[in-house]
Scaffold this motif. Sequence first.
Motif, PDB file in Angstrom:
ATOM      1  N   GLN A 173       0.836  -1.197   0.000  1.00  0.00           N
ATOM      2  CA  GLN A 173       0.000   0.000   0.000  1.00  0.00           C
ATOM      3  C   GLN A 173       0.871   1.247   0.000  1.00  0.00           C
ATOM      4  O   GLN A 173       2.080   1.193   0.241  1.00  0.00           O
ATOM      5  N   GLY A 174       0.223   2.382  -0.233  1.00  0.00           N
ATOM      6  CA  GLY A 174       0.927   3.653  -0.218  1.00  0.00           C
ATOM      7  C   GLY A 174       1.470   4.018  -1.586  1.00  0.00           C
ATOM      8  O   GLY A 174       1.292   3.295  -2.567  1.00  0.00           O
ATOM      9  N   ASN A 175       2.147   5.156  -1.641  1.00  0.00           N
ATOM     10  CA  ASN A 175       2.661   5.626  -2.933  1.00  0.00           C
ATOM     11  C   ASN A 175       4.073   5.090  -3.176  1.00  0.00           C
ATOM     12  O   ASN A 175       5.044   5.822  -3.317  1.00  0.00           O
ATOM     13  N   TYR A 176       4.173   3.775  -3.259  1.00  0.00           N
ATOM     14  CA  TYR A 176       5.451   3.068  -3.370  1.00  0.00           C
ATOM     15  C   TYR A 176       5.848   2.864  -4.834  1.00  0.00           C
ATOM     16  O   TYR A 176       5.038   2.954  -5.761  1.00  0.00           O
ATOM     17  N   VAL A 177       7.104   2.547  -5.053  1.00  0.00           N
ATOM     18  CA  VAL A 177       7.627   2.075  -6.337  1.00  0.00           C
ATOM     19  C   VAL A 177       8.587   0.936  -6.026  1.00  0.00           C
ATOM     20  O   VAL A 177       9.429   1.052  -5.132  1.00  0.00           O
ATOM     21  N   THR A 178       8.469  -0.171  -6.765  1.00  0.00           N
ATOM     22  CA  THR A 178       9.395  -1.292  -6.573  1.00  0.00           C
ATOM     23  C   THR A 178      10.530  -1.261  -7.592  1.00  0.00           C
ATOM     24  O   THR A 178      11.696  -1.384  -7.251  1.00  0.00           O
ATOM     25  N   GLY A 179      10.181  -1.126  -8.841  1.00  0.00           N
ATOM     26  CA  GLY A 179      11.185  -1.049  -9.902  1.00  0.00           C
ATOM     27  C   GLY A 179      11.109   0.296 -10.598  1.00  0.00           C
ATOM     28  O   GLY A 179      10.047   0.669 -11.111  1.00  0.00           O
ATOM     29  N   LEU A 180      12.206   1.032 -10.624  1.00  0.00           N
ATOM     30  CA  LEU A 180      12.246   2.368 -11.242  1.00  0.00           C
ATOM     31  C   LEU A 180      13.146   2.334 -12.464  1.00  0.00           C
ATOM     32  O   LEU A 180      14.317   1.946 -12.375  1.00  0.00           O
ATOM     33  N   ILE A 181      12.601   2.748 -13.606  1.00  0.00           N
ATOM     34  CA  ILE A 181      13.359   2.808 -14.853  1.00  0.00           C
ATOM     35  C   ILE A 181      13.412   4.260 -15.307  1.00  0.00           C
ATOM     36  O   ILE A 181      12.373   4.871 -15.576  1.00  0.00           O
ATOM     37  N   LEU A 182      14.601   4.823 -15.368  1.00  0.00           N
ATOM     38  CA  LEU A 182      14.782   6.207 -15.793  1.00  0.00           C
ATOM     39  C   LEU A 182      15.261   6.246 -17.239  1.00  0.00           C
ATOM     40  O   LEU A 182      16.189   5.512 -17.620  1.00  0.00           O
ATOM     41  N   VAL A 183      14.632   7.108 -18.027  1.00  0.00           N
ATOM     42  CA  VAL A 183      14.945   7.232 -19.453  1.00  0.00           C
ATOM     43  C   VAL A 183      15.067   8.712 -19.799  1.00  0.00           C
ATOM     44  O   VAL A 183      14.510   9.567 -19.106  1.00  0.00           O
ATOM     45  N   PRO A 184      15.758   9.046 -20.898  1.00  0.00           N
ATOM     46  CA  PRO A 184      15.989  10.461 -21.208  1.00  0.00           C
ATOM     47  C   PRO A 184      14.873  11.168 -21.963  1.00  0.00           C
ATOM     48  O   PRO A 184      14.834  12.396 -21.974  1.00  0.00           O
TER      49      PRO A 184
END
Length: 429
Positions: free
Chosen positions: A82-93
């Motif tokens: 629950q909550g405003n979580y992130v498990t996997g974060l992918i950053l792109v340009p």
Amino acid sequence: MTTTTTPTNFTSLGIISPLLARLTELEYQLPTPIQARVIPSILAQRDLIAGANTGSGKTAAFALPLLQQIHTEKQLTSKNTQGNYVTGLILVPTRELAKQVADSIKSYALHFNGMIKTVAVFGGVSANTQMQALRGGTDILVATPGRLLDLISSNAIKLDRVKTLVLDEADRMLSLGFTDELSTLLALLPKKKQILLFSATFPEEVQTLTQELLHNPVEIQLQSADASTLVQRVFTVNRGNKTALLAHLIKQHQWRQALIFVNSKNSCNHLAEKLSKRGIAAEVFHGDKGQAARSRVLDAFKAGEIEVLIATDIAARGLDIEKLPVVINFDLPRSPSDYMHRIGRSGRAGEVGLALSLIDHDDFHHFNVIEKKNKICLEREQVVGFEVDDIIKDKFPAADKPMAKPEGSGKKKRKNKTLVNADIWLRNS
């Protein structure tokens, strides 16, 4: 670094059945070399630096194991996150790459029946819509750094539960333009996390920085010019004849599609106007266009509804345009590494492609730098009717003789089978 590998099947890589079923539907018969090498390392929770030619399947290489890790963890835990979580974060340009990567992940996750939530966030569109999509958190977030920071400042999302960070097009993400934003985001992430870096190029200045970010990373490098199905050619031309030569080539070869790179927004518009006067319809793709217009143009180009697209370097990174016959550098890129990213829009996934660069006298020195940095050596050619003036011809290497090889370029260059086949394809296209 690893330089060779033998592809195996996805089952032997340890991929679970819901993903295997989807890969079968997508007609993924064998993993590409980069997929075969990196998937086991990611599943083993190792940090990773992975370099491979554009079009080699890097998105699936990190998306499949990331989906598998999250799915397995969800099955092992009985409580709902629950909550405003992130498990996997992918950053792109870029915005376009964010949408493309997210769409690919959603496609791979089809047989998880909605168990894994994936959201893409990027600028140019309403932040409110994205905030609503993030309610309750998300398993995988694909984001451009600027918009992600905006959403964090609005308390729409937190990064304190991220377990895996992926930098796609990592050389761009670690470059000067993203330094401040990336530093801010890294400070918000937990200390213990898996970091995965993927790119087609890793310049020396970036390689030093990666060692500071990662813990005992697996390093895999699979770039191979010899195995490439992309043919690179360079045509010399007088500066005033570039547009005329471009129009001539488009009409002569009647390419199904052509992607033409220039260096500025104004150049996109001016070149489109000049080609229009020569009977060639072209669309433009650059940062001044609104996001809806950019999406419309890109979708139409991918669908084959647009034959000629003139773009700045926002189209150079990560975009997958199926079976694109030719990429043309009307202007040379400012960065030598951007040259490789540009031309990588063609010749993807084993398809034969062509990359043309049109260079005039003012481009001569810069193209030498591009060759040296990328360890390539290309013959200078001329097109009949568009020869370089005699007064400056001596500034170019002879059109019928290859340049002296740049330092560190390795074996003597030879015309291989791929080049011969591509020459035949070009004549018959």
